[in-house]
Design an enzyme around this catalytic site. Structure first.
Site, PDB file in Angstrom:
ATOM      1  N   LYS A   1      19.782  10.910 -16.458  1.00 44.23           N
ATOM      2  CA  LYS A   1      19.177  12.146 -18.077  1.00 44.23           C
ATOM      3  C   LYS A   1      20.390  12.841 -18.411  1.00 44.23           C
ATOM      4  O   LYS A   1      21.398  13.033 -18.754  1.00 44.23           O
ATOM      5  CB  LYS A   1      18.700  13.045 -16.059  1.00 44.23           C
TER       6      LYS A   1
ATOM      7  N   ARG B   1      16.106   9.453  -6.407  1.00 39.22           N
ATOM      8  CA  ARG B   1      15.346   8.379  -7.285  1.00 39.22           C
ATOM      9  C   ARG B   1      16.278   7.626  -8.837  1.00 39.22           C
ATOM     10  O   ARG B   1      17.055   9.223  -9.374  1.00 39.22           O
ATOM     11  CB  ARG B   1      13.903   8.929  -7.848  1.00 39.22           C
TER      12      ARG B   1
END
Length: 276
Positions: free
Chosen positions: A221, A255
């Site tokens: 991210k 995830r």
């Protein structure tokens, strides 16, 4: 704690890895790599071999600025892949979608879990998920993918995200969903500034204490890119640190793009926890 879908049981007493499989041309990390169903199956098989318990299949990018995808186009991308994986691999299959019809057809094709970044707020999605009778992950997002990172603001990000997720979970239960089928996702990078993401990560335990399994998705991210000045291909260390922090606080599903490395982190954590 465990999840049940069809005749499958997923034991969450040890954290489980959800491998990301984007069958899109424009996802932020692996867009275009697995659009062909045979390439997708090969990638899924590799992730399962590395230790992924769940393969999360997405046919519409939710990166900031992403364009909407038409219903039929999304179905054409994901259904053949779900069918292929369901036929050839022993794993849970997750469908990453917000569209009611995609949810229905994906479950019919073999999906075991619905993963919705919009927390079942799109037309018909809540009823479709209840009818499917499979576990559902509800994620918090402020705004929509196209504009969510323009200027997200919160008075208290932890409490506001918590309130949103609890309200969505309660609405699901009121509409007939089994409480044991609900998973919560804090929505890292979805309508959050850098400080919001790290404050939420540090507060993971308070979400676990709500009594639902918590899914954490921080893999590659931008929060790590901004903090560490790393491009998307050099964020592994940050991603693994984030996963470890979440798991130490009780997050049960992680995830990720990098399955093997995350499985190693889980093994190290479990080795330490075995002496407690």
């Amino acid at each position: 704690m465990q999840l049940q879908s069809r005749n499958k049981i997923l034991d969450l007493s040890v954290p489980k890895v959800m491998g990301i499989l984007n069958v899109t041309p424009d996802s932020f990390s692996d867009g275009g790599r697995f659009a062909d169903k045979n390439d997708a199956l090969k990638q899924a098989a590799e992730m399962v071999e590395q230790g992924a318990a769940i393969i999360d299949i997405g046919g519409e990018s939710t990166r900031p600025g992403a364009s909407d995808v038409a219903l039929q186009q999304e179905l054409d991308r994901v259904i053949p892949v779900i069918e292929k994986i369901n036929k050839n691999l022993d794993c849970w299959i997750s469908i990453d979608t917000s569209k009611a019809q995609v949810m229905q057809e994906a479950v019919n094709a073999g999906a075991d879990l619905i993963n919705d970044v919009r927390a079942l707020r799109e037309d018909g999605a809540l009823l479709a998920a209840v009818k499917a009778d499979v576990p559902v992950c509800l994620m918090h997002m402020q705004g929509q993918p196209r504009s969510m990172q323009s200027a997200p603001q919160y008075d208290n990000v932890v409490e506001q995200v918590k309130s949103f997720l609890l309200k969505r979970a309660q609405l699901c239960i009121e509409n007939g969903m089994n409480k044991d089928n609900i998973i919560l996702d804090l929505g890292f990078g979805f309508g959050k500034q850098l400080e919001h993401n790290f404050e939420l990560l540090g507060a993971t335990r308070s979400f676990v204490e709500l009594g639902f399994p918590v899914l954490t998705g921080v893999s590659r991210k931008s929060m790590f890119g901004q903090l560490l000045n790393r491009d998307i291909n050099t964020r592994l260390a940050g991603s693994l640190a984030g996963a470890m922090i979440a798991m130490q606080q009780g997050s049960q599903i992680i995830r990720v793009h990098d399955v093997a490395e995350t499985v190693d982190v889980i093994k190290v954590l479990q080795a330490v926890n075995s002496f407690k």
